[in-house]
Enzyme design. Structure first.
Site, PDB file in Angstrom:
ATOM      1  N   ASN A   1      24.076 -32.571 -31.962  1.00  0.00           N
ATOM      2  CA  ASN A   1      23.503 -32.965 -33.255  1.00  0.00           C
ATOM      3  C   ASN A   1      22.870 -34.360 -33.242  1.00  0.00           C
ATOM      4  OD1 ASN A   1      26.110 -34.023 -32.986  1.00  0.00           O
ATOM      5  ND2 ASN A   1      26.451 -34.069 -35.187  1.00  0.00           N
TER       6      ASN A   1
ATOM      7  N   GLU B   1      36.166 -37.340 -31.153  1.00  0.00           N
ATOM      8  CA  GLU B   1      35.584 -37.425 -32.500  1.00  0.00           C
ATOM      9  C   GLU B   1      35.195 -36.018 -32.893  1.00  0.00           C
ATOM     10  OE1 GLU B   1      32.688 -37.300 -35.193  1.00  0.00           O
ATOM     11  OE2 GLU B   1      31.629 -38.654 -33.824  1.00  0.00           O
TER      12      GLU B   1
ATOM     13  N   CYS C   1      28.678 -34.879 -38.177  1.00  0.00           N
ATOM     14  CA  CYS C   1      30.128 -34.825 -38.405  1.00  0.00           C
ATOM     15  C   CYS C   1      30.515 -35.577 -39.669  1.00  0.00           C
ATOM     16  CB  CYS C   1      30.854 -35.398 -37.202  1.00  0.00           C
ATOM     17  SG  CYS C   1      30.311 -37.072 -36.759  1.00  0.00           S
TER      18      CYS C   1
END
Length: 490
Positions: free
Chosen positions: A153, A252, A286
């Protein structure tokens, strides 16, 4: 100029084909155009890459700090010279809009600037001892070799967030980029650091299928830390594999980030803030806002203005500089989100805007009258869909935000800064922003989540702690008295 032929892998200090029988075809998520086809790596290639990193790391750890810093300063220079090339690759490979790609480039550049000082921060301590004549020396050392698994992403920024500090602290690195972004999440770094004069073997980029090398990049005996950014289920799998081999992890992972509008919020500003937090990079972040919780007294006012402005978002070709919303990374993502929309509407949500796809481009979509138990609220959307959920009190909002096993980011809006701050303290999350949106990342500020949103912290001195280890060497300056244990032996 940097190397721009990304048909080969980079390991052992050279560009070479992988040894797998599989080829990996990389396509533009907007146009479907083939960008590059790469001969994938197999387990033997991965083994060679890790061994090259381990061998090169021994000398790199001894290198003078000013020489390490010089390489990082050269990386900054090479990146700046090739800014438009990097942005172009982010647009055509990751489906980034120009606005997002330019911002991502800047974020990655800030990481390099921040960690250029790390070689001079490898400091230790001298501690007192309870033993007469003893001196305790504490040294900060590199871990050794770090395995980096980068996401699709924000591939350039989030890979750089691990690669640059790992090298700055004296480690070797092996990178496995996501299969959707092998160039912007991996091979570009090989080209940049090679041009910057990084010693050969220190940085290796292995492109391969997860089914072929995914577990082995974690289980291989050489890396002592695995850095991963991605989904929670995959992160849990990596954590299990790493733990079974006594490796550290920096994870993460996913989030279900809430944007909370209290009853005293500035609605005009809150709408603008939430539009950015929700629709930036198609919501494929995220930290993106997943749920928008609005006090019931302000719900109608917020919803009307939010829909009116969301209608004006331009969606489509990410290469056009005024496009707000580009394509999702692949059709599977679009189909998954459309199913969540369908099921949520069947359970009472109101489709206020959008809800359709053209190829991988999803219209900016807004669902109203949402509840916390709808699929579009329970699941991490990772797409350009906003769900508006009313609440009746601050306590109810806190309970709703904390209801899920995630704790990455969030936001709360109030005209009273202290009220907003007190609300933020009650949210179980690694990061939360008062009178802003949930997508924030600064290279000198700790970044990471709680609960199932990850382990460890990136950025600044916090990632320096993650990527190094402490060694205790005691020095006995005088003969030590070992007491009665020795007396009877004389």
């Amino acid at each position: 100029m940097i190397t721009t032929d990304f048909t080969q892998l980079y390991f052992e200090g050279k560009w070479q084909n992988g040894s797998s029988d599989n080829k990996m075809k990389n396509t533009n998520p907007y146009s479907g155009e083939e960008l590059v086809t790469i001969q994938a790596a197999d387990k033997d290639d991965l083994d060679r890459a890790y061994k090259a990193a381990a061998e090169a790391q021994i000398e790199w750890a001894k290198e003078l700090p000013q020489n390490k810093r010089k390489v990082l300063e050269k990386v900054e220079e090479v990146m700046t010279e090739n800014k438009e090339l990097i942005i172009d690759w982010l647009i055509k490979e990751a489906g980034s809009t120009y606005m997002k790609a330019a911002t991502e480039f800047g974020a990655a550049l800030n990481v390099v600037k921040e960690v250029a000082a790390f070689p001079f921060k490898m400091e230790g301590k001298i501690l007192p001892s309870q033993t007469a004549g003893k001196e305790n020396r504490i040294y900060r050392n590199p871990i050794g070799v770090i395995g980096v698994i980068s996401p699709w992403n924000f591939p350039f920024h989030l890979a750089m967030r691990s690669i640059a500090p790992a090298l700055a602290t004296g480690n070797g690195v092996v990178v496995k980029p996501a299969t959707d972004t092998p160039v912007t999440g991996g091979l570009l770094f090989a080209s940049i650091f090679e041009a910057a004069g990084l010693p050969k073997g220190l940085l290796n980029v292995i492109v391969g299928r997860g089914s072929e090398i995914g577990d082995d990049i974690v289980k291989h005996p050489i890396p002592r830390l695995i850095s991963f950014t991605g989904s929670t289920p995959v992160g849990k799998r990596i954590g299990e594999l790493a733990g079974g081999n006594l490796k550290k992890t920096a994870l993460e992972l996913g989030g279900n980030n809430a944007f909370v509008v209290l009853d005293d919020a500035d609605i005009d500003y809150a709408v603008n803030s939430s539009l950015f937090g929700k629709f930036y990079h198609q919501g494929q972040i995220c930290m993106a806002t997943n749920r928008i919780l609005i006090h019931e007294d302000r719900y109608e006012e917020f919803a009307e203005l939010f829909v009116a402005r969301a209608k004006k978002l331009k969606y489509g070709n990410p290469a056009e500089k005024d496009t707000h919303v580009g394509p999702l990374i692949n059709r599977d993502q679009a189909d998954r989100i459309l199913q969540d929309i369908k099921e949520s509407v069947e359970r009472g949500a109101e489709l206020l805007l959008g809800g359709e796809c053209d190829g991988n481009v999803m219209q900016p979509t807004v669902l109203g009258a949402g509840t916390n138990d709808m699929p579009i609220a329970e699941n991490e959307i990772f797409g350009p869909v906003a769900v508006l959920i009313p609440f009746s009190s601050d306590d109810e909002a806190v309970e709703m935000v904390n209801a899920f096993p995630y704790g990455l980011s969030g936001a709360v809006h109030s005209s009273n800064i202290e009220r907003g701050t007190q609300f933020a303290h009650k949210i179980n999350t690694g990061m939360i922003h008062v009178n802003d949106q949930s997508v924030n990342d600064e290279a000198h500020v700790p970044f990471g989540g709680e609960k199932e949103s990850g382990l460890g912290r990136f950025n600044g001195d916090w990632v320096l702690e993650e990527f190094t280890t402490m060694k205790w060497i005691s020095v006995q300056h005088t003969h030590r008295d070992y007491g009665p244990f020795i007396e009877g032996l004389k």
